[in-house]
Scaffold this active site. Structure first.
Site, PDB file in Angstrom:
ATOM      1  N   MET A   1      42.043  49.571  36.670  1.00 58.60           N
ATOM      2  CA  MET A   1      42.326  50.148  37.991  1.00 58.60           C
ATOM      3  C   MET A   1      41.213  51.417  37.982  1.00 58.60           C
ATOM      4  SD  MET A   1      43.865  47.953  39.230  1.00 58.60           S
ATOM      5  CE  MET A   1      44.129  48.509  40.940  1.00 58.60           C
TER       6      MET A   1
ATOM      7  N   SER B   1      38.621  35.468  42.328  1.00 57.95           N
ATOM      8  CA  SER B   1      37.347  35.423  42.006  1.00 57.95           C
ATOM      9  C   SER B   1      36.765  36.107  40.602  1.00 57.95           C
ATOM     10  CB  SER B   1      36.297  36.077  42.989  1.00 57.95           C
ATOM     11  OG  SER B   1      36.642  35.736  44.311  1.00 57.95           O
TER      12      SER B   1
ATOM     13  N   ASN C   1      34.599  40.803  35.681  1.00 57.76           N
ATOM     14  CA  ASN C   1      35.695  41.023  36.399  1.00 57.76           C
ATOM     15  C   ASN C   1      36.895  39.974  37.037  1.00 57.76           C
ATOM     16  OD1 ASN C   1      37.743  43.158  37.388  1.00 57.76           O
ATOM     17  ND2 ASN C   1      36.627  43.303  39.313  1.00 57.76           N
TER      18      ASN C   1
ATOM     19  N   LEU D   1      31.097  48.016  44.230  1.00 55.33           N
ATOM     20  CA  LEU D   1      32.373  47.721  43.671  1.00 55.33           C
ATOM     21  C   LEU D   1      32.730  46.303  44.384  1.00 55.33           C
ATOM     22  CD1 LEU D   1      35.086  48.832  42.775  1.00 55.33           C
ATOM     23  CD2 LEU D   1      35.628  49.443  45.072  1.00 55.33           C
ATOM     24  N   ASP D   2      33.258  45.519  43.501  1.00 58.47           N
ATOM     25  CA  ASP D   2      33.575  44.174  43.669  1.00 58.47           C
ATOM     26  C   ASP D   2      32.570  43.263  44.433  1.00 58.47           C
ATOM     27  OD1 ASP D   2      36.035  44.509  42.599  1.00 58.47           O
ATOM     28  OD2 ASP D   2      37.016  45.539  44.569  1.00 58.47           O
TER      29      ASP D   2
ATOM     30  N   HIS E   1      38.998  39.666  40.203  1.00 57.84           N
ATOM     31  CA  HIS E   1      39.554  40.189  41.359  1.00 57.84           C
ATOM     32  C   HIS E   1      40.319  39.188  42.421  1.00 57.84           C
ATOM     33  CE1 HIS E   1      39.398  43.021  44.425  1.00 57.84           C
ATOM     34  NE2 HIS E   1      39.151  42.118  45.507  1.00 57.84           N
TER      35      HIS E   1
HETATM   36  C1  GRF Z   1      45.294  41.050  38.766  1.00 55.96           C
HETATM   37  O1  GRF Z   1      45.775  40.603  39.885  1.00 55.96           O
HETATM   38  C2  GRF Z   1      43.872  41.082  38.605  1.00 55.96           C
HETATM   39  O2  GRF Z   1      43.129  40.247  39.637  1.00 55.96           O
HETATM   40  C3  GRF Z   1      43.799  42.422  39.306  1.00 55.96           C
HETATM   41  O3  GRF Z   1      44.826  43.472  38.706  1.00 55.96           O
HETATM   42  C4  GRF Z   1      45.656  42.474  38.280  1.00 55.96           C
HETATM   43  C5  GRF Z   1      45.774  42.323  36.945  1.00 55.96           C
HETATM   44  O4  GRF Z   1      47.164  41.778  36.376  1.00 55.96           O
HETATM   45  N1  GRF Z   1      42.362  43.067  39.080  1.00 55.96           N
HETATM   46  P1  GRF Z   1      47.401  41.690  34.820  1.00 55.96           P
HETATM   47  O5  GRF Z   1      47.494  43.106  34.443  1.00 55.96           O
HETATM   48  O6  GRF Z   1      46.445  41.016  34.267  1.00 55.96           O
HETATM   49  O7  GRF Z   1      48.792  40.886  34.691  1.00 55.96           O
END
Ligand code: GRF
Length: 217
Positions: free
Chosen positions: A94, A140, A111, A148-149, A113
């Site tokens: 994050m 995705s 990544n 970003l994304d 997402h």
């Molecule tokens: C997932 O939904 C991912 O797509 C997003 O953050 C969440 C992470 O979940 N970027 P986890 O830590 O892998 O359980």
């Protein structure tokens, strides 16, 4: 298969790490890759326990201890380099990474997402999909670029949204798909079937990928 033939993966996380778990499981089972390090920017991330239980080296680099984004990125970069990875996975990481960092590892960062990009980049994707009364949502896998994304999308999985859904039920449905498409993309990358060209286009089996590969519903 000897270790030296395995793709070395570093996974960056911030939280619970279910995608990390899915990657480790797939590597143990049928992918020629190995998670060699897990790095979290949150010292309490549950995902670090997953690394520990699987005897994978891990580090916590707390972003809040750094004066600037660049200083954090530099430390992260140093830490990643010690693992000499061929691929870096952002799995629920994050933090926004700076241009310098991203360009250093261009074509080597994927990544996951939780939306059907380009829809809903950024945060709170499930909430936004529900608020907009979407009928479909999903996840995705994309290469990370400076936007970003916004990097080229490799693979997507679509799920339906039902009238009774709330953020939790929807998140659960999407997460199940994340755990399929992320290991699948890593597998293709490890086999050299998937890469990012200098032209920022994705190549799959030596052909430019015209649109994201869709997981069969
Ligand atoms: C997932 O939904 C991912 O797509 C997003 O953050 C969440 C992470 O979940 N970027 P986890 O830590 O892998 O359980």
């Amino acid at each position: 298969m000897k270790d030296k033939n395995l793709l070395r993966i570093v996974v960056l996380i911030s939280g619970r790490g279910t995608n990390l778990q899915a990657i480790i499981k797939a590597c143990n089972k049928n992918i020629d890759a190995k998670v060699v390090g897990v790095i979290s920017n949150q010292i309490n991330a549950a995902g670090l326990n997953i690394a520990h239980k699987n005897k994978i080296a891990f580090d916590a680099i707390e972003h809040k201890k750094f004066k600037s984004r660049d200083e954090f990125d530099d430390q992260l970069q140093k830490c990643i380099k010690k693992y000499n990875p061929g691929l870096i996975i952002l799995a629920g990481f994050m933090r926004i990474l700076g241009k310098k960092f991203i360009n250093q590892f261009k074509g080597k960062i994927l990544n996951i997402h939780p939306s059907l990009l380009p829809e809903f980049p950024g945060l709170n994707t499930h909430k936004r999909a529900l608020e907009e009364k979407k009928k479909k949502h999903g996840a995705s896998v994309h290469f990370v670029t400076e936007e970003l994304d916004g990097g080229p999308v490799v693979m997507q999985a679509t799920v339906p949204i039902f009238d009774y859904d709330n953020e939790e039920t929807l998140q659960h449905r999407v997460l199940e798909k994340e755990h399929i498409i992320l290991p699948q993309s890593i597998d293709w990358f490890s086999k050299g079937r998937l890469y990012l060209g200098d032209n920022n286009k994705i190549y799959f089996d030596e052909e430019v990928l015209k649109s994201p590969i869709q997981l069969k519903e």
